[in-house]
Motif scaffolding. Structure first.
Motif, mmCIF file in Angstrom:
data_model
loop_
_atom_site.group_PDB
_atom_site.id
_atom_site.type_symbol
_atom_site.label_atom_id
_atom_site.label_comp_id
_atom_site.label_asym_id
_atom_site.label_seq_id
_atom_site.Cartn_x
_atom_site.Cartn_y
_atom_site.Cartn_z
ATOM 1 N N PRO A 177 0.827 -1.219 0.000
ATOM 2 C CA PRO A 177 0.000 0.000 0.000
ATOM 3 C C PRO A 177 0.862 1.270 0.000
ATOM 4 C CG PRO A 177 -0.801 -1.551 1.622
ATOM 5 C CD PRO A 177 0.489 -2.108 1.089
ATOM 6 N N ASN A 178 0.360 2.308 -0.655
ATOM 7 C CA ASN A 178 1.032 3.613 -0.731
ATOM 8 C C ASN A 178 2.445 3.499 -1.285
ATOM 9 O OD1 ASN A 178 -1.228 4.847 0.438
ATOM 10 N ND2 ASN A 178 -0.474 4.354 2.481
ATOM 11 N N ALA A 179 2.614 2.732 -2.351
ATOM 12 C CA ALA A 179 3.945 2.512 -2.910
ATOM 13 C C ALA A 179 4.560 3.823 -3.391
ATOM 14 C CB ALA A 179 3.888 1.501 -4.037
ATOM 15 N N LEU A 180 4.002 4.415 -4.420
ATOM 16 C CA LEU A 180 4.486 5.702 -4.921
ATOM 17 C C LEU A 180 3.413 6.242 -5.862
ATOM 18 C CD1 LEU A 180 6.901 7.606 -4.607
ATOM 19 C CD2 LEU A 180 7.883 6.573 -6.634
ATOM 20 N N GLU A 181 2.375 6.777 -5.278
ATOM 21 C CA GLU A 181 1.204 7.211 -6.042
ATOM 22 C C GLU A 181 1.536 8.276 -7.076
ATOM 23 O OE1 GLU A 181 -1.926 6.002 -5.890
ATOM 24 O OE2 GLU A 181 -1.464 4.559 -4.315
ATOM 25 N N ASP A 182 2.471 9.199 -6.784
ATOM 26 C CA ASP A 182 2.766 10.261 -7.751
ATOM 27 C C ASP A 182 3.457 9.729 -9.010
ATOM 28 O OD1 ASP A 182 5.290 9.823 -6.567
ATOM 29 O OD2 ASP A 182 5.894 11.893 -6.924
ATOM 30 N N ARG B 165 16.450 -0.773 -0.194
ATOM 31 C CA ARG B 165 16.301 -1.532 1.042
ATOM 32 C C ARG B 165 16.983 -0.772 2.154
ATOM 33 N NH1 ARG B 165 17.315 -7.284 0.282
ATOM 34 N NH2 ARG B 165 15.095 -7.285 -0.073
ATOM 35 N N ILE B 166 16.249 -0.594 3.252
ATOM 36 C CA ILE B 166 16.786 0.007 4.470
ATOM 37 C C ILE B 166 16.573 -1.026 5.567
ATOM 38 C CG2 ILE B 166 16.649 1.909 6.116
ATOM 39 C CD1 ILE B 166 15.356 3.578 3.878
ATOM 40 N N GLU B 167 17.676 -1.504 6.124
ATOM 41 C CA GLU B 167 17.670 -2.611 7.080
ATOM 42 C C GLU B 167 16.984 -3.804 6.409
ATOM 43 O OE1 GLU B 167 16.034 -1.002 10.664
ATOM 44 O OE2 GLU B 167 17.736 0.344 10.930
ATOM 45 N N SER B 168 15.836 -4.249 6.861
ATOM 46 C CA SER B 168 15.197 -5.404 6.229
ATOM 47 C C SER B 168 13.923 -5.018 5.471
ATOM 48 C CB SER B 168 14.869 -6.459 7.279
ATOM 49 O OG SER B 168 13.945 -5.925 8.212
ATOM 50 N N GLU B 169 13.643 -3.736 5.334
ATOM 51 C CA GLU B 169 12.436 -3.264 4.653
ATOM 52 C C GLU B 169 12.774 -2.747 3.266
ATOM 53 O OE1 GLU B 169 9.186 -3.181 5.857
ATOM 54 O OE2 GLU B 169 9.940 -4.368 7.535
ATOM 55 N N SER B 170 11.882 -2.998 2.313
ATOM 56 C CA SER B 170 12.052 -2.491 0.946
ATOM 57 C C SER B 170 11.033 -1.392 0.680
ATOM 58 C CB SER B 170 11.863 -3.617 -0.064
ATOM 59 O OG SER B 170 12.859 -4.579 0.092
ATOM 60 N N TYR B 171 11.448 -0.383 -0.096
ATOM 61 C CA TYR B 171 10.604 0.763 -0.407
ATOM 62 C C TYR B 171 10.755 1.129 -1.875
ATOM 63 C CZ TYR B 171 10.772 1.392 4.664
ATOM 64 O OH TYR B 171 10.706 1.191 6.008
ATOM 65 N N VAL B 172 9.660 1.595 -2.474
ATOM 66 C CA VAL B 172 9.709 2.181 -3.812
ATOM 67 C C VAL B 172 9.798 3.682 -3.609
ATOM 68 C CG1 VAL B 172 8.513 2.460 -6.002
ATOM 69 C CG2 VAL B 172 8.320 0.308 -4.752
ATOM 70 N N VAL B 173 10.844 4.297 -4.160
ATOM 71 C CA VAL B 173 11.097 5.719 -3.927
ATOM 72 C C VAL B 173 11.498 6.404 -5.228
ATOM 73 C CG1 VAL B 173 11.850 5.370 -1.534
ATOM 74 C CG2 VAL B 173 13.539 5.367 -3.367
ATOM 75 N N ARG B 174 11.421 7.719 -5.206
ATOM 76 C CA ARG B 174 12.002 8.526 -6.280
ATOM 77 C C ARG B 174 13.303 9.104 -5.742
ATOM 78 N NH1 ARG B 174 10.056 10.096 -10.998
ATOM 79 N NH2 ARG B 174 7.898 9.742 -10.423
ATOM 80 N N VAL C 266 12.613 9.738 -1.756
ATOM 81 C CA VAL C 266 11.304 10.297 -1.396
ATOM 82 C C VAL C 266 10.221 9.332 -1.845
ATOM 83 C CG1 VAL C 266 9.729 12.231 -1.744
ATOM 84 C CG2 VAL C 266 12.192 12.643 -1.695
ATOM 85 N N ASN C 267 9.273 9.025 -0.946
ATOM 86 C CA ASN C 267 8.051 8.334 -1.340
ATOM 87 C C ASN C 267 6.881 9.003 -0.646
ATOM 88 O OD1 ASN C 267 7.945 7.261 1.258
ATOM 89 N ND2 ASN C 267 8.300 5.158 0.634
#
Length: 113
Positions: A35-40, A66-75, A86-87
């Motif tokens: 959820p809320n990956a990168l709506e923009d 990846r930050i520690e053990s979490e993955s994020y989709v960012v610009r 930024v996400n």
């Protein structure tokens, strides 16, 4: 000695192979977004992102980090030789504990949501 058929050399792969090769080239992996990956950037929950692990990132790219053990989709943004990620939920400087897994090259939208 028999002659080759007139269609020899014009055979085509099945369309599913062609689409798969286009969407998922060799040095790529894919992930289903949270959820809320990168709506923009048009990336919503349950979309499939294609991540090119061999492509180097540039200013303005969408990437999987990846930050520690979490993955994020960012610009990713660069300002005064400092990289920022930024996400929709967070933003901040990229430090040495941030690992860029790859650049997002394609998004396969979830049409059932």
């Amino acid at each position: 000695m028999p002659f080759a058929p007139p269609t020899h050399g014009y055979e085509e792969d099945h369309i599913s192979h062609t689409i798969h090769e286009h969407l998922f080239p060799n040095n790529c992996c894919y992930a289903v977004t949270a959820p809320n990956a990168l709506e923009d950037a048009g990336i919503a929950e349950n979309d499939v992102i294609v991540v090119d692990k061999s492509r180097s990132f540039k200013h303005g790219n969408v990437a999987l980090i990846r930050i520690e053990s979490e993955s994020y989709v960012v610009r990713l943004y660069k300002s005064k030789n400092i990289w920022y990620a930024v996400n929709d939920e967070r933003k901040g400087k990229m430090t040495e504990d941030v690992c860029v897994l790859g650049v997002v090259t394609n998004v396969v939208k979830d049409q059932l949501a």
